[in-house]
Design a protein around this motif. Structure first.
Motif, PDB file in Angstrom:
ATOM      1  N   GLU A 230      -4.915 -12.701  -0.832  1.00 56.19           N
ATOM      2  CA  GLU A 230      -5.295 -11.361  -0.365  1.00 56.19           C
ATOM      3  C   GLU A 230      -5.674 -11.404   1.102  1.00 56.19           C
ATOM      4  O   GLU A 230      -6.068 -12.446   1.629  1.00 56.19           O
ATOM      5  CB  GLU A 230      -6.463 -10.805  -1.177  1.00 56.19           C
ATOM      6  CG  GLU A 230      -7.759 -11.586  -1.017  1.00 56.19           C
ATOM      7  CD  GLU A 230      -8.900 -11.000  -1.837  1.00 56.19           C
ATOM      8  OE1 GLU A 230      -9.591 -10.101  -1.311  1.00 56.19           O
ATOM      9  OE2 GLU A 230      -9.091 -11.445  -2.986  1.00 56.19           O
ATOM     10  N   GLU A 235      -7.975  -2.768   1.058  1.00 55.34           N
ATOM     11  CA  GLU A 235      -7.846  -2.402  -0.347  1.00 55.34           C
ATOM     12  C   GLU A 235      -6.710  -3.211  -0.969  1.00 55.34           C
ATOM     13  O   GLU A 235      -5.769  -3.630  -0.290  1.00 55.34           O
ATOM     14  CB  GLU A 235      -7.558  -0.910  -0.481  1.00 55.34           C
ATOM     15  CG  GLU A 235      -8.701  -0.016  -0.019  1.00 55.34           C
ATOM     16  CD  GLU A 235      -9.949  -0.161  -0.880  1.00 55.34           C
ATOM     17  OE1 GLU A 235      -9.806  -0.487  -2.086  1.00 55.34           O
ATOM     18  OE2 GLU A 235     -11.063   0.031  -0.349  1.00 55.34           O
ATOM     19  N   ALA A 236      -6.796  -3.425  -2.288  1.00 52.40           N
ATOM     20  CA  ALA A 236      -5.856  -4.317  -2.962  1.00 52.40           C
ATOM     21  C   ALA A 236      -4.397  -3.909  -2.738  1.00 52.40           C
ATOM     22  O   ALA A 236      -3.541  -4.764  -2.451  1.00 52.40           O
ATOM     23  CB  ALA A 236      -6.173  -4.358  -4.459  1.00 52.40           C
ATOM     24  N   GLU A 237      -4.082  -2.627  -2.839  1.00 52.42           N
ATOM     25  CA  GLU A 237      -2.696  -2.196  -2.671  1.00 52.42           C
ATOM     26  C   GLU A 237      -2.221  -2.390  -1.237  1.00 52.42           C
ATOM     27  O   GLU A 237      -1.075  -2.786  -0.991  1.00 52.42           O
ATOM     28  CB  GLU A 237      -2.554  -0.730  -3.091  1.00 52.42           C
ATOM     29  CG  GLU A 237      -2.688  -0.504  -4.592  1.00 52.42           C
ATOM     30  CD  GLU A 237      -2.435   0.941  -4.988  1.00 52.42           C
ATOM     31  OE1 GLU A 237      -2.135   1.758  -4.083  1.00 52.42           O
ATOM     32  OE2 GLU A 237      -2.530   1.248  -6.180  1.00 52.42           O
ATOM     33  N   GLU A 238      -3.100  -2.097  -0.261  1.00 54.32           N
ATOM     34  CA  GLU A 238      -2.734  -2.280   1.146  1.00 54.32           C
ATOM     35  C   GLU A 238      -2.525  -3.758   1.454  1.00 54.32           C
ATOM     36  O   GLU A 238      -1.572  -4.141   2.143  1.00 54.32           O
ATOM     37  CB  GLU A 238      -3.817  -1.701   2.045  1.00 54.32           C
ATOM     38  CG  GLU A 238      -3.455  -1.731   3.525  1.00 54.32           C
ATOM     39  CD  GLU A 238      -4.552  -1.143   4.404  1.00 54.32           C
ATOM     40  OE1 GLU A 238      -5.649  -0.861   3.865  1.00 54.32           O
ATOM     41  OE2 GLU A 238      -4.318  -0.979   5.612  1.00 54.32           O
ATOM     42  N   SER A 239      -3.413  -4.609   0.929  1.00 50.66           N
ATOM     43  CA  SER A 239      -3.281  -6.048   1.118  1.00 50.66           C
ATOM     44  C   SER A 239      -1.971  -6.550   0.533  1.00 50.66           C
ATOM     45  O   SER A 239      -1.234  -7.311   1.178  1.00 50.66           O
ATOM     46  CB  SER A 239      -4.466  -6.771   0.465  1.00 50.66           C
ATOM     47  OG  SER A 239      -4.238  -8.162   0.400  1.00 50.66           O
ATOM     48  N   ALA A 240      -1.670  -6.149  -0.691  1.00 43.85           N
ATOM     49  CA  ALA A 240      -0.452  -6.615  -1.353  1.00 43.85           C
ATOM     50  C   ALA A 240       0.794  -6.173  -0.593  1.00 43.85           C
ATOM     51  O   ALA A 240       1.754  -6.945  -0.442  1.00 43.85           O
ATOM     52  CB  ALA A 240      -0.408  -6.096  -2.786  1.00 43.85           C
ATOM     53  N   ALA A 241       0.788  -4.937  -0.091  1.00 46.15           N
ATOM     54  CA  ALA A 241       1.951  -4.435   0.645  1.00 46.15           C
ATOM     55  C   ALA A 241       2.154  -5.192   1.953  1.00 46.15           C
ATOM     56  O   ALA A 241       3.286  -5.543   2.319  1.00 46.15           O
ATOM     57  CB  ALA A 241       1.780  -2.942   0.913  1.00 46.15           C
ATOM     58  N   ARG A 244       3.359  -8.740   1.186  1.00 53.05           N
ATOM     59  CA  ARG A 244       4.758  -8.710   0.755  1.00 53.05           C
ATOM     60  C   ARG A 244       5.678  -8.584   1.966  1.00 53.05           C
ATOM     61  O   ARG A 244       6.707  -9.274   2.063  1.00 53.05           O
ATOM     62  CB  ARG A 244       4.972  -7.552  -0.214  1.00 53.05           C
ATOM     63  CG  ARG A 244       6.380  -7.484  -0.807  1.00 53.05           C
ATOM     64  CD  ARG A 244       6.426  -6.556  -2.018  1.00 53.05           C
ATOM     65  NE  ARG A 244       5.924  -5.225  -1.702  1.00 53.05           N
ATOM     66  CZ  ARG A 244       4.784  -4.724  -2.167  1.00 53.05           C
ATOM     67  NH1 ARG A 244       3.995  -5.459  -2.958  1.00 53.05           N
ATOM     68  NH2 ARG A 244       4.404  -3.500  -1.841  1.00 53.05           N
TER      69      ARG A 244
END
Length: 311
Positions: A230, A235-241, A244
């Motif tokens: 991470e 935020e989790a979704e922003e980090s993941a995007a 990626r």
């Protein structure tokens, strides 16, 4: 597209019988604009002269991964070569050569090596990830089993200025268990106890998303699919995007080189500025590689000055 020694048709390069090492013998064939070179004229079974050692350091910084053909080094000689560039790391999980604990054994019949079949930088779960590594081919499948390396500095240079500014103050977590889960590396009680000791000694560690190379001062993307879980503060979704995007960006062919292994091949790479991927396309055939890993220093980012780094 990625390049390999086969595609380059470099079989014409002579393979002299070397009785020693002199800097005048060293010859270099560049493999791609971004990364990779073949070095001939050096016998890794012999001690390096100071001049050859300095030359190889310069070539490593310039090309990031160096390849040596027709080497017949023993594990002891592999260790001795790697020790020219720093003290060596002892891996917490992988098995090692019986009397050479600094040489880890990557054997598809001994271990689940899925953690190598993705883009990664070695041991970034450490506070001080390795400077580099020396990998020797010991047993190869009849086909397949190539390894790719990517230049994380070339990948950084290709980012937009806005993205560079966005990333330079960010940090990310690197976790040992991401590529070494207990489910795969705790199959026996002995393995489980070894894993638990490693887990206790290696909690998740925070590194800059953009690393400044301690010798060249070049910037590199320093997150990898193998160990980065991470980006801190997002935020989790922003980090993941964002992760990626960075994982896909680093792996673009224009930043990479593909190496088709032959018996006697040795690779030496700068772990501070590269990622690599061991292609898992040869099962059920057998592959054995030996790796010596050279200790490095604590990564620092663009927001950290050299003075702060050493304070």
């Amino acid at each position: 597209m990625s390049l390999s020694s086969h595609h380059l048709n470099i079989s014409h390069i002579p393979s002299p019988v070397l009785l020693g090492n002199e800097v005048e013998q060293v010859d270099v064939t560049r493999l791609s604009p971004a990364i990779g070179a073949i070095v001939s004229g050096v016998n890794l079974a012999y001690p390096l002269t100071s001049e050859v050692e300095i030359k190889l350091r310069e070539l490593l910084l310039k090309h990031q991964v160096l390849f040596f053909r027709n080497q017949t080094i023993t594990p002891h000689e592999q260790r001795a070569f790697a020790q020219h560039f720093g003290p060596l790391h002892l891996h917490p999980i992988y098995p090692t050569v019986a009397d050479v604990p600094e040489i880890i054994v990557l054997d598809t019949e001994q271990n689940d090596l899925k953690d190598n079949a993705l883009w990664h930088t070695d041991v970034t779960f450490s506070q001080t990830p390795p400077l580099g590594a020396v990998l020797a081919a010991r047993h190869l499948p009849s086909s397949g089993g190539d390894t790719l390396w990517a230049s994380a500095t070339a990948a950084y240079d290709a980012l937009s200025e806005g993205m560079k500014q966005r990333l330079e103050h960010l940090t990310a977590l690197h976790d040992f268990t991401h590529s070494f889960p207990l489910s795969r590396f705790g199959r026996t009680e002995t393995e489980k106890q070894k894993w638990l000791r490693a887990r206790e000694q290696l909690p998740p560690v925070e590194h800059p998303v953009i690393r400044v190379h301690p010798e060249t001062n070049k910037r590199a993307i320093f997150v990898n699919e193998g160990f980065t879980t991470e980006i801190c503060g997002l935020e989790a979704e922003e980090s993941a995007a964002l992760l990626r995007f960075l994982f896909q960006h680093v792996s673009k062919p224009e930043f990479s080189v593909r190496w088709t292994w032959q018996e006697g091949d040795v690779a030496f790479w700068d772990n501070r500025a590269t990622q690599h991927y061991a292609v898992n396309d040869y099962r059920p055939h057998h592959r054995i590689m030996h790796r010596a890993t050279i200790l490095g220093d604590r990564p620092f980012g663009p927001a950290i000055t050299q003075q702060q780094k050493h304070s």
